[in-house]
Design an enzyme around this catalytic site. Sequence first.
Site, mmCIF file in Angstrom:
data_model
loop_
_atom_site.group_PDB
_atom_site.id
_atom_site.type_symbol
_atom_site.label_atom_id
_atom_site.label_comp_id
_atom_site.label_asym_id
_atom_site.label_seq_id
_atom_site.Cartn_x
_atom_site.Cartn_y
_atom_site.Cartn_z
ATOM 1 N N HIS A 67 -14.987 -7.219 -5.349
ATOM 2 C CA HIS A 67 -14.824 -8.459 -4.576
ATOM 3 C C HIS A 67 -15.836 -9.508 -4.993
ATOM 4 O O HIS A 67 -17.019 -9.216 -5.136
ATOM 5 C CB HIS A 67 -14.959 -8.167 -3.075
ATOM 6 C CG HIS A 67 -13.748 -7.487 -2.519
ATOM 7 N ND1 HIS A 67 -13.446 -6.180 -2.802
ATOM 8 C CD2 HIS A 67 -12.740 -7.966 -1.741
ATOM 9 C CE1 HIS A 67 -12.306 -5.869 -2.208
ATOM 10 N NE2 HIS A 67 -11.858 -6.925 -1.569
ATOM 11 N N GLN A 85 -9.297 -17.374 -3.830
ATOM 12 C CA GLN A 85 -9.500 -18.833 -3.758
ATOM 13 C C GLN A 85 -8.928 -19.372 -2.438
ATOM 14 O O GLN A 85 -9.583 -20.135 -1.720
ATOM 15 C CB GLN A 85 -8.806 -19.485 -4.964
ATOM 16 C CG GLN A 85 -8.708 -21.008 -4.927
ATOM 17 C CD GLN A 85 -10.059 -21.697 -5.135
ATOM 18 O OE1 GLN A 85 -10.907 -21.190 -5.857
ATOM 19 N NE2 GLN A 85 -10.253 -22.827 -4.478
ATOM 20 N N GLU A 86 -7.708 -18.947 -2.099
ATOM 21 C CA GLU A 86 -7.064 -19.441 -0.874
ATOM 22 C C GLU A 86 -7.824 -18.961 0.366
ATOM 23 O O GLU A 86 -7.990 -19.710 1.331
ATOM 24 C CB GLU A 86 -5.605 -18.962 -0.814
ATOM 25 C CG GLU A 86 -4.747 -19.687 -1.831
ATOM 26 C CD GLU A 86 -3.322 -19.136 -1.917
ATOM 27 O OE1 GLU A 86 -2.570 -19.648 -2.762
ATOM 28 O OE2 GLU A 86 -2.975 -18.198 -1.165
ATOM 29 N N GLN A 88 -11.069 -18.090 0.593
ATOM 30 C CA GLN A 88 -12.375 -18.755 0.712
ATOM 31 C C GLN A 88 -12.197 -20.212 1.151
ATOM 32 O O GLN A 88 -12.992 -20.750 1.916
ATOM 33 C CB GLN A 88 -13.141 -18.661 -0.616
ATOM 34 C CG GLN A 88 -13.443 -17.205 -0.984
ATOM 35 C CD GLN A 88 -14.720 -17.046 -1.800
ATOM 36 O OE1 GLN A 88 -15.634 -17.859 -1.722
ATOM 37 N NE2 GLN A 88 -14.803 -15.977 -2.570
ATOM 38 N N PHE A 119 -21.403 -8.223 -0.002
ATOM 39 C CA PHE A 119 -20.936 -8.413 1.371
ATOM 40 C C PHE A 119 -19.452 -8.769 1.334
ATOM 41 O O PHE A 119 -19.046 -9.696 0.626
ATOM 42 C CB PHE A 119 -21.720 -9.560 2.018
ATOM 43 C CG PHE A 119 -21.207 -9.987 3.359
ATOM 44 C CD1 PHE A 119 -21.412 -9.189 4.472
ATOM 45 C CD2 PHE A 119 -20.509 -11.188 3.508
ATOM 46 C CE1 PHE A 119 -20.942 -9.581 5.729
ATOM 47 C CE2 PHE A 119 -20.037 -11.585 4.757
ATOM 48 C CZ PHE A 119 -20.249 -10.782 5.866
ATOM 49 N N VAL A 120 -18.639 -8.021 2.077
ATOM 50 C CA VAL A 120 -17.194 -8.293 2.118
ATOM 51 C C VAL A 120 -16.756 -8.465 3.565
ATOM 52 O O VAL A 120 -17.116 -7.667 4.436
ATOM 53 C CB VAL A 120 -16.382 -7.151 1.446
ATOM 54 C CG1 VAL A 120 -14.884 -7.404 1.593
ATOM 55 C CG2 VAL A 120 -16.747 -7.013 -0.029
ATOM 56 N N ILE A 121 -15.977 -9.507 3.784
ATOM 57 C CA ILE A 121 -15.413 -9.767 5.118
ATOM 58 C C ILE A 121 -14.062 -10.448 4.921
ATOM 59 O O ILE A 121 -13.856 -11.129 3.903
ATOM 60 C CB ILE A 121 -16.381 -10.665 5.945
ATOM 61 C CG1 ILE A 121 -15.969 -10.695 7.417
ATOM 62 C CG2 ILE A 121 -16.472 -12.077 5.371
ATOM 63 C CD1 ILE A 121 -17.049 -11.237 8.351
ATOM 64 N N ALA A 123 -12.043 -13.206 5.097
ATOM 65 C CA ALA A 123 -12.396 -14.614 5.294
ATOM 66 C C ALA A 123 -11.335 -15.366 6.088
ATOM 67 O O ALA A 123 -11.649 -16.354 6.760
ATOM 68 C CB ALA A 123 -12.611 -15.279 3.934
HETATM 69 N N1 LIG Z 1 -16.880 -11.065 -0.575
HETATM 70 C C1 LIG Z 1 -15.769 -11.270 0.142
HETATM 71 O O1 LIG Z 1 -15.693 -11.003 1.335
HETATM 72 N N2 LIG Z 1 -14.720 -11.781 -0.547
HETATM 73 C C2 LIG Z 1 -13.532 -12.068 0.034
HETATM 74 N N3 LIG Z 1 -13.143 -11.994 1.367
HETATM 75 C C3 LIG Z 1 -11.888 -12.473 1.428
HETATM 76 O O2 LIG Z 1 -11.210 -12.573 2.459
HETATM 77 N N4 LIG Z 1 -11.455 -12.824 0.183
HETATM 78 C C4 LIG Z 1 -12.439 -12.606 -0.707
HETATM 79 O O3 LIG Z 1 -12.461 -12.801 -1.899
#
Ligand SMILES: NC(=O)N[C@H]1NC(=O)NC1=O
Length: 174
Positions: A67, A85-86, A88, A119-121, A123
């Site tokens: 990620h 991209q979408e 973020q 860190f992943v969430i 978005a």
């Molecule tokens: N680092 C991270 O959380 N990346 C992401 N989260 C998300 O919803 N799309 C991503 O690329």
Amino acid sequence: MDINAVNALSFEDFLEIFGNVIEKCPIIPAAIWIHRPFKSLADLEAHISDFIDSLPEAGKEGILRCHPDLAGRELQSGALTRDSQEEQHAAGFTDLRPEEVSHMRSLNSEYKQRFGFPFVICARLSGQRDITRELQRRLGEGREAEREHAIGEVKKICALRLRNLVLSDPPNKL
Ligand SMILES: NC(=O)N[C@H]1NC(=O)NC1=O
């Protein structure tokens, strides 16, 4: 596309369409192809989730490392996957002020130093401010709990990507 259309796809077309539901991990949709025909979108999603759960720690951490950082260099250079991209953009990371970008980058690097993965969430489910607060909070977690939490976020990202592909009117919530 409904689930019958999904089940009618060739392996190559399936991989072309679903190859990035887990960021940069086409091996996962490739691996669960064997479970066709899928009974429903939920069934397809459950096979992906079970496959991830079956991986050793190194495999789960490998997924996390695929990620891109939120507000990272790939966003700046236009090198993100279209999905990322979408996502973020939806969370507001394309509209940060320079000082907000630096703040996010320093938190991301602190997190990576602490845990050894990014860190992943999901978005799409929060705004940039809440995500920054959550990053700060999660910096205080233990490594194992944090790995599992992050994998849960990967599954949420996957669920929304799948809905975008399979349902014609996808909601941006879980
Ligand atoms: N680092 C991270 O959380 N990346 C992401 N989260 C998300 O919803 N799309 C991503 O690329």
